[in-house]
Enzyme design. Structure first.
Site, PDB file in Angstrom:
ATOM      1  N   TYR A 149     -16.541 -10.944   3.090  1.00  0.00           N
ATOM      2  CA  TYR A 149     -15.109 -10.737   2.848  1.00  0.00           C
ATOM      3  C   TYR A 149     -14.317 -11.949   3.319  1.00  0.00           C
ATOM      4  CZ  TYR A 149     -10.456  -8.522   3.179  1.00  0.00           C
ATOM      5  OH  TYR A 149      -9.115  -8.212   3.030  1.00  0.00           O
TER       6      TYR A 149
ATOM      7  N   LYS B 109     -11.995 -14.490   1.013  1.00  0.00           N
ATOM      8  CA  LYS B 109     -10.551 -14.671   1.200  1.00  0.00           C
ATOM      9  C   LYS B 109     -10.213 -16.146   1.490  1.00  0.00           C
ATOM     10  CE  LYS B 109      -9.145 -10.468   0.461  1.00  0.00           C
ATOM     11  NZ  LYS B 109      -8.252 -10.142  -0.665  1.00  0.00           N
TER      12      LYS B 109
END
Ligand SMILES: NC(=O)c1ccc[n+]([C@@H]2O[C@H](COP(=O)([O-])OP(=O)(O)OC[C@H]3O[C@@H](n4cnc5c(N)ncnc54)[C@H](O)[C@@H]3O)[C@@H](O)[C@H]2O)c1
Length: 249
Positions: free
Chosen positions: A157, A161
């Protein structure tokens, strides 16, 4: 300067959480809204809410990882609205797991939605905005693109990002000559169904946040209106963190 009434906006993942709150905020500011979602039940309820506000609203069923369905959603939006002024790429997923235990399937799931999905949506938005010679794209990144969260482990994740932040800068440079601005918003911990899955970590997250609490999705509204409007006309390629001070420590 902040007036965006009459503008046409597309929001991905607006069926719930941050996307829903920001789609409603854009509608409240006078925008017509197109929602791109995989959860059509939630999307239909948000469309209803926006129509009750007197704005036009539509929902298109599309997975941001699937180029064909995205193409239909963006072309459908252009057909309904005639143009696209604001594209808010919000859809995203998070899985908590250690890097050594992450399967290729889970890695692909997170990166495909969070990074490739944003890339595809930016591409689709550019097909409308470049010929218009105007448009503003807002990508929802995360403070996790800048810091590695604890105590949960979420390397895929965080990397996805960080990718969104760099993608935003790259597209801003490529598309500045066409009048298309691209910026990202990086929230800290916001109370949504996504973070509720890690609810047992709320005390840890609160103690790591100088303001001592999680944020509410409504606290991102002001920045979205700013980035969507001509008030931010000289801003492109910027990542703005809203995190209660988390990354300042
Ligand atoms: N909640 C937080 O603390 C936080 C912090 C930083 C960044 N973010 C980011 O904000 C965005 C929204 O997060 P949230 O907390 O509202 O999440 P959420 O899980 O509550 O909502 C996500 C929405 O996206 C939709 N979606 C998921 N996959 C999709 C796909 N493939 N195609 C189309 N739609 C899809 C879901 O149906 C859902 O409606 C995400 O990008 C997330 O990474 C959230």
């Amino acid at each position: 300067m902040f007036d965006i009434s009459g503008r046409k906006a597309l929001v991905t993942g607006a069926g719930r959480g941050i996307g829903k709150v920001l789609a409603l905020a854009l509608a409240e500011a006078g925008c017509d809204i197109s929602i791109v979602e995989i959860d059509m039940k939630n999307a239909a309820a948000v469309v209803e809410e926006i129509r009750e506000m007197g704005r036009k609203a539509f929902a298109f069923e599309a997975d941001v990882t699937k180029k064909d369905s995205l193409r239909k959603a963006f072309e459908g939006t252009q057909k309904e609205f005639g143009r696209l002024d604001i594209c808010l790429n919000n859809a995203g997923v998070c899985i908590h797991q250690s890097a050594e235990d992450t399967s290729e399937k889970d890695l692909n799931h997170v990166v495909d939605i969070n990074l490739k999905g944003v890339f595809f949506c930016c591409q689709e938005a550019s097909r409308i905005m470049i010929p218009q010679k105007k448009g503003t794209i807002i990508n929802i990144a995360s403070m996790s693109g800048t810091i590695a969260n604890v105590p949960q482990k979420q390397a895929h994740y965080n990397a996805s990002k960080a990718g969104v932040i760099m993608l935003t800068k790259s597209l801003a440079v490529e598309w500045a000559p066409y009048g298309v601005r691209v910026n990202s918003i990086s929230p800290g911990y916001i109370r949504t169904e996504m973070t509720l899955m890690g609810g047992q970590m709320f005390p840890a997250w609160e103690s790591l946040t100088p303001m001592g609490r999680l944020g509410e999705a409504s606290e991102l509204r002001g920045l979205v209106i700013y980035l969507a409007s001509d008030a931010s006309s000289f801003m492109t390629g910027s990542d703005i963190i809203i995190d209660g001070g988390y990354t300042a420590r």
